[in-house]
Each structure stands twice: as C-alpha cells, then as structure tokens.
Design an enzyme around this catalytic site. Sequence first.
Site, mmCIF file in Angstrom:
data_model
loop_
_atom_site.group_PDB
_atom_site.id
_atom_site.type_symbol
_atom_site.label_atom_id
_atom_site.label_comp_id
_atom_site.label_asym_id
_atom_site.label_seq_id
_atom_site.Cartn_x
_atom_site.Cartn_y
_atom_site.Cartn_z
ATOM 1 N N GLY A 75 1.176 -1.096 0.003
ATOM 2 C CA GLY A 75 0.397 -0.014 0.306
ATOM 3 C C GLY A 75 1.022 0.658 -0.311
ATOM 4 O O GLY A 75 2.182 1.298 -0.767
ATOM 5 N N TYR A 81 2.248 3.097 2.365
ATOM 6 C CA TYR A 81 3.105 2.662 3.526
ATOM 7 C C TYR A 81 3.639 2.050 3.337
ATOM 8 O O TYR A 81 5.127 2.584 3.670
ATOM 9 C CB TYR A 81 1.860 2.501 4.811
ATOM 10 C CG TYR A 81 1.488 1.033 4.716
ATOM 11 C CD1 TYR A 81 -0.372 0.650 4.068
ATOM 12 C CD2 TYR A 81 2.419 0.323 4.926
ATOM 13 C CE1 TYR A 81 -0.715 -0.171 3.734
ATOM 14 C CE2 TYR A 81 1.437 -1.204 4.566
ATOM 15 C CZ TYR A 81 0.636 -1.180 3.900
ATOM 16 O OH TYR A 81 0.112 -2.644 3.500
ATOM 17 N N GLY A 82 3.767 1.168 2.520
ATOM 18 C CA GLY A 82 5.320 0.071 2.171
ATOM 19 C C GLY A 82 4.507 -0.970 2.000
ATOM 20 O O GLY A 82 3.188 -1.501 1.460
ATOM 21 N N ASP A 112 -11.358 5.016 11.563
ATOM 22 C CA ASP A 112 -10.815 4.334 9.823
ATOM 23 C C ASP A 112 -12.227 3.085 9.840
ATOM 24 O O ASP A 112 -11.220 2.538 9.395
ATOM 25 C CB ASP A 112 -9.490 4.268 9.814
ATOM 26 C CG ASP A 112 -9.124 4.765 8.384
ATOM 27 O OD1 ASP A 112 -10.647 4.998 7.539
ATOM 28 O OD2 ASP A 112 -8.465 4.072 7.911
#
Length: 933
Positions: free
Chosen positions: A618, A620-621, A733
């Site tokens: 994703g 983020y990594g 979230d």
Amino acid sequence: MILRARLLLFAVALAVSCPPLVWSSTTHSTDPAEVKALRAIRSNLVDPCNNLNNWKSGDPCTSNWTGIICQSTANDGYLHVHELLLLNSNLSGTLAPEVGLLSQLETLDFMWNNISGSIPKEIGNITSLKRLLLNGNGLFGSLPDEIGFLPNLNRIQIDENQISGPIPKSFANLKSMMHLHMNNNSLSGQIPHELSELSSAVHLLLDNNNLSGHIPPELAQMPNLHILQLDNNNFSGSTIPAPFANTTSLYKLSLRNCSLQGAVPDLSAIPQLIYLDLGWNQLEGTIPSNKLSKNITTIDLSNNLLNGSIPSNFSRLPKLQRLSLENNKLSGSVPSAFWQNMPLSGNKSLILDFQHNLLTELSAAFSIPKNVTVLLYGNPVCLSQTDIFNLCKPMDKQPTSGRSPKSNSTCGCNTNSGYEINQLSSSTCFCAMPLGIGIRLKSPGISDFPPYKDNLEIFLTKRLNLYRDQLYVYSDIWEGRRLKMYLKLFPSNTSFFNESEILRIREIYSNWEMTLPPIFGPYELLNFTYANVITTTATSGLSTIAIVGIVLGACLGAAFISAVVTVFIMRKLPRNQKRSKRRLLSSSIKIDGVKDFAFEEMALATSNFNSSTQIGEGGYGKVYKGVLADGSLVAIKRAKEGSLQGSKEFFTEIQLLSRAHHRNLVSLVGYCIEEGEQMLVYEFIPNGTLRDHLAGKSKEPMNFSMRLHVALAAAKGILYLHTEADPPIFHRDIKASNILLDSKLVAKVADFGLSRLAPVPDFEGATPDYVSTVVKGTPGYLDPEYFLTHKLTDKSDVYSLGVVFLELLTAMKPISHGKNIVREVNSAYESGDIFSIIDSRMGAYPSECVGKFVSLALKCCQDETDMRPSMSEVVRELEVIWRMTPEIDAISTDSVVTEPLDTNTTPSSSSVTGNPFSTLDFSGNSISNLYPR
C-alpha cells in the site's frame, strides 16, 4: 540529614510518577549471588526515568537500591532480597532468567510497566515466593509449568498481558493459592478441571481470553471460591454445569458472552450470591421463579432466548440495583411490585431494563419513583399505552461516575504548593498535603457505587487505622464492569505524613494485607503518590519544598536542554549515524504491552524480506508473511522510507492495540524501530480483507449468512472498543479493507493508526460526548457531521460501519464513478427496488432478513448523529437478524452467538444451501492491502 535526604529522594521520585520504594537493613551485606542476579535483571531492563540509577554501585540492601526490601532470613550471615517492588516505574525490556536466583524472595512486583518477552521459567525456583505480580505489561508466550510447583504462592496477577497457550495443569499444585487473576490475555484451550483442587482459592478471574471447550463442573467443588469470572470466552455449545446450583461459597458468578446454551439454572441454593451475569449467551426457556439471595445487587440475563414472564420474586430483593432482561422473548406484564414493595430510600437507585421483549402491559406507571428507571423500548406495550412515552425511549443505561463533595474551602490553603483542605470537624480545618492512592475494583459485586460508599470508607479507615474524616474518595469512575477510584488520605491534626506512616500505608496496599469485603471484590493498586514529604526536624537553609522545587526544576530544565541538543545533533549527523541512533531513541520510547523486535529478527523471519514472502502493498509500504523464531506466523508491515518516519499514527497504533484484547480485533505482536526502519508485527490473518472478498478475489463468493457473520463479528469488536476497552477507543477509520478474515472467516477489525481515546470524565464527573479533532479517515466512510463539525463521537464509527454493511449487501464501493453508496441504496430503498442492487454473487437469500439488514445499515448512515443507533443497538439488531436466518446452525460460531432456527418462523424466500464456510482459495491471486493503513 540522612533521613532528610531519603525523604527528599522519595518525594522527587513520587512527583515524577516513577515511584520507588527504598528500604533495607543497615547490617551485613547482600548475598553475592543475589547481587549478581539483580545486576542481570537491571541489564535486561530499559529505564527512561532513571529510576534504577542507584543500582549501579554499592550494596543493594545497605545502599538503598530502589524497590529493594531486604531481611536477614537465613543463617549464612548475608542479607537477602525479600521484596522486589517496582510498581508503575515506566520500565521496559524483559525479565532476566536470573530472577530465579533471588532464593528468599516473597514478592515480585513489576505491575504497570512495559515489560515484554516471556515469563522466565526460572521463577519456579523461588520456593519462598508468595506474590507474583506482573499485570499490566506486554508479556507474551506461554505460562511456565514450573510456576505450578511453588508451595507458598498465594497470588498470581498476570492479567492485561498477551500470554497465550493453555493454562498449565501443574497450577493445580498451588495449594496456597488464593487469588488467580489471569484475565485479559490470549489463553486458549480447555480450563483444566484440576484447578478445582485449589482448595484455598477465593478468586478465579479468566475473563477476556480465548478459552474453549466446556466449563468444568468440578469448579463448583472449590470450597472457598467467592468469584468465578469467565466472561468473553468461547464455550460454544456448552451448558452451565448443574453442580454450580449447589455451591455455597460463591458471591459472584459472571459467564457473560460465553456462547452458553441450555436453561438458566436454579441458583436459589447459593446463600451469598450478590452478582449474577449470564448475558449475551443462548440460554432459553423460562427464568426460574425460585427465591434468590436477598443480598443480590445485580442480575443480568440480557441478550438470550428466554421466554415466559418476569418472575415476581425479583421484586422481593431488597438490595437489587440492576435487573437486565433486555433482548429476550419475555411476555406478559411488568410487575409494579418492583417499585411499590422495594425500600428505595436515600441514594439507592434501581434500573429495570426490559427493552426488546414482548411485554404487553404496565400497571401503576404513574407511581414509579424518581430513583427507579424502567426501560421498555421495543415492546408492544409502547404501542398500546400512550401514557408511558418516557419509558419507551431507546437508551443504554450505563453505570455513572460519581464525585464526592469538595470539603469546605475557608482555610485559605495555598493549593499551588500542594496543600489541600482537610476539614476534620465542623469547627476545625487544616491545610495539609494528602497521600494519593489509585485503586481499581476488578470484579465488584455492585452496579451502583454511592449506596456503598460509606461502607467502603468505614472499612478502609478502620483497616488503615485512620479517622473517618481522613479519607476522601474524590473520584469513582466505571470502566466497563470495573470501578476505578482515587482516594486522598489526610494526616490527622498535622500538615504532613511522616515517612514511617507513608511506608506503613503503602505496605498494607502493595502486600495486600487488606482484603476488601466480598461486595467490593478484589482490587489492584494503580498508583501511590505524595506531593511532598516534610520532616519536622528543624534545620537551617532551604525548606524541603524549596529543595524539591529546585530539583524538579533542574530535572525539567535538563530534559528540555537535552531535547534541544538532541534535535540539533540529529540534524547535523550523517544519514548512517542517524540510523544507528534510531535504535537508541526507540529504547526510551514508552510503548505499552508489545515486543520490541530487532531488525535482524524481522529479516530472519522474512528471508531478508524476500519477494516470495510479500503478501500485500500500500501507500505506507509492503506487508510480508513472517515466521518468528518460536514458529509463530506473523504479518510484518514495513514502512517505506519517509512514509511513517516519526509518524504519530505509528505510535498510536502500538499504544492503542496494546490496550485492546478481543477475538474480533487483530492482535499486535510487536514493532521494530531500528536501522532507519519502522515495522509493525501483527498476528497473521490468512484470508485477506473483506474488500478483497467483495471484489471477487476469492474462488467462492460469500453467501448471505457469511456476510451477516462478518457484520456481527466486526460490530462486536467495535462495541468492545467503545464500552470494554480501558480506556474506550473511537476507531475513526472503519472500512472494508480494515476488516480481516481469519481461516474460519471470523472478522477481525484492524488498523488503529487514526484511532482516538474516547473523552474521559473531568474533575466534576461530567464526560463530553465527543472529541474535537482534525478530520481524518477515508472518503466514503466519513461521518458527515464529524466532517462538518470536527466532533468525533462513537456514532462516527457507527456511520462508517453502516457503509461497510451496505458494501456487504451490494459489493459496491463507497464511492465509484461519482456515485455514493449511501445515496444509491437510499434511493433504491425508497423506490421499493432495493433487491435490484443486492450483490448477485450472494446467491439465494432470505428476503425478510436482507430487508432488515438494509434497514439497519441505512439507520447507521443517517446524517444526524442522534438518529443513528448506538453500537450496542447495532449488535442487538444483528443478533435478531442472525437468529432469523435459515440453516444458521450449520455455520461456524467462533465469535458469534447463534441459535437453530425455529421452524415456525422460516422466512418466505428460499434459504442458503450448502456449506457456507467452504475454504476460500487465494492461490494465484495478489492480495493487496492485506494489512492496510
């Protein structure tokens, strides 16, 4: 001067919330083997407060090492460590196996620190050990069998860790054991029936674990057992053992949310029962009409399948505070005898929760007194009787917090110097510095505290040898079913406690020399603080208060200068030096309850992050599947450089997940901050995200029962965050890609990077309804009112979950090609064409159940916060739909309460056929966003 110095050190340490206890004999020296052991223990600990700074030199017993209490207990000429007391000292690291060399130790206390790693089996060598106190840390791994052979051990507190594996059968050998507190961990397997051999046991707390199988009937044979608490485990298909009806020692029986079936047993033969909680099970039949103990304060039979009428004998319980029968199938009338016959004087109150039943009549509603709350929402009587409107409002009545009135403020105390007012009588008052004590009742036998406040104060002051007016209970707050309170103890006719009095009172609490009456249950010590300590010895120069102020000011100033210098140096360091510095910084970060992995461990677990181990990616990594040294499968989220460096979300996720333990939440195993890296290590969840399934990335589609199963499990996980987590949490979230599915398709809510702690009560006891915060979340899932007002509430999570429900029904994305899922479903629902947008891959489904599910989802997605149901109402409604669904008994029930369908209530449309939990095969697919941020 020596005494004065010791008092000064004691005050400074308490003031910075790293409270040491220093005490020793002044003769002989410490056993060299124990000195070596203590140095090994120190080398395995991280001490950001420098609380163990004086462990570097001198003799442990004669140099007053922090937390060391020694005695001459052997004829060898040496002093031996008798107690190791490091409560709430902000320590991390691991427990060194050399702790087993403290051969004369009686108390090992590391409560409320950040210790990780496993419990050393070498503790089993300390045959003198009486108290093993490790609760409130991040310990993991299994329980050592060796602990079960300690002949003098009478108290184990390992609760609120991450201990896994079975309960060792060897624990049956602990003949001196009285208090066994192992709740809020990840213990699994069957409760050993051998524990019934613990003839001295008073408390058995095993709630909030992953225990399964059946409840051993032999536990009823324990002659002194006062509290049996097994809530939130999974004894699927089991019944309440019949022998429990004949036990004579129980004060509290709590088997909430354990997937129990069968009938409610007749418990009238338990003479001292004060608290009964069998809620959230699958119990059926009628409620026994036999008389219960007249001492009972709480009866909770909610969220079961009970029918028949409300027994009239419940109205003859003089101490009853709460009767919860909501969400059953009870019929008939509401007995008015509850408020006509009960003594309800003073501050006594009574809550009667009968919501969501089939009750048809209520007589004498006009005579209900103010201190009685009757809840009838969801009953037919609300439609037939117009005079009871106020009783028919939807409401989740929770225990409230209370505050004692502040004492008279006419003394003119300088409160800025730590003084407070203590009015010992109507004519005299003193300015004094109180001793602050935080305790939490872990399993109280009450639902409402004010009627019992006087009883507790009388008991505490008598046991502490104080006058009644020296004790002030200035805060009492319910945390789920636990009660946290803060006490202030004032000195009598003087302004200060002396050192010996402080040590005397602390020893009573820390060594559990005081056992509370059964109505209050066991307690745990949270903190023990004293603003300042003043000696009465006249000396020249600065006062102790001034010295303390100077020392604290110097410490704070040094900390500030250190931070500035660190930032300056870090900016100047070359890149490779910054990376090596990163590990040093991570060791000083306070992170509760998780393991700090080395970079080498992560590289070894993933074959040096080989592409073959990658399972997701994703913004983020990347996410890798890893195998730890102990064989555990984990998912390792590795941040791309720059994406999470210094990220608040990274540390938020660690801190919040370390507090939450529930079968429908993804467990955080640990983290790694090293070599310029930031990694989060989770339990491995093999079946990907809900979004993947709805997008058709599995070989077999999810039928309606499977989707409803996912919805209910996710809702239960979020309900735990809102009501049971300590403190409560708003997720912020919730979305389909943050709901993961395990090997049995049990849903687990993930990703706490944006989560926020729920608001806490202020000093006056009032709790705000929202948290003011910058809007964050995922478009399409955002609560519109939160977006406009920046006020985050529990109903914000309800909105997001409602969107997930709509995804489950339609497989649509929240926003796609300019279309919003909420508007699209609303439009179809209002036009009567709702079934045209149901996901065709769901196959055959019961139309009545789908209709109710759609209606619930749209209620959750109302624009106005007040129009949405609470999370508990969402779970309750999903339970109702679940019970209506055909062939429900064929579905795995690891985390969901189920019931075989009554053939007389079969919905009109065809039912789901086949095995709804066939194995889903992801082979050959690239599972993106497996652990998304």
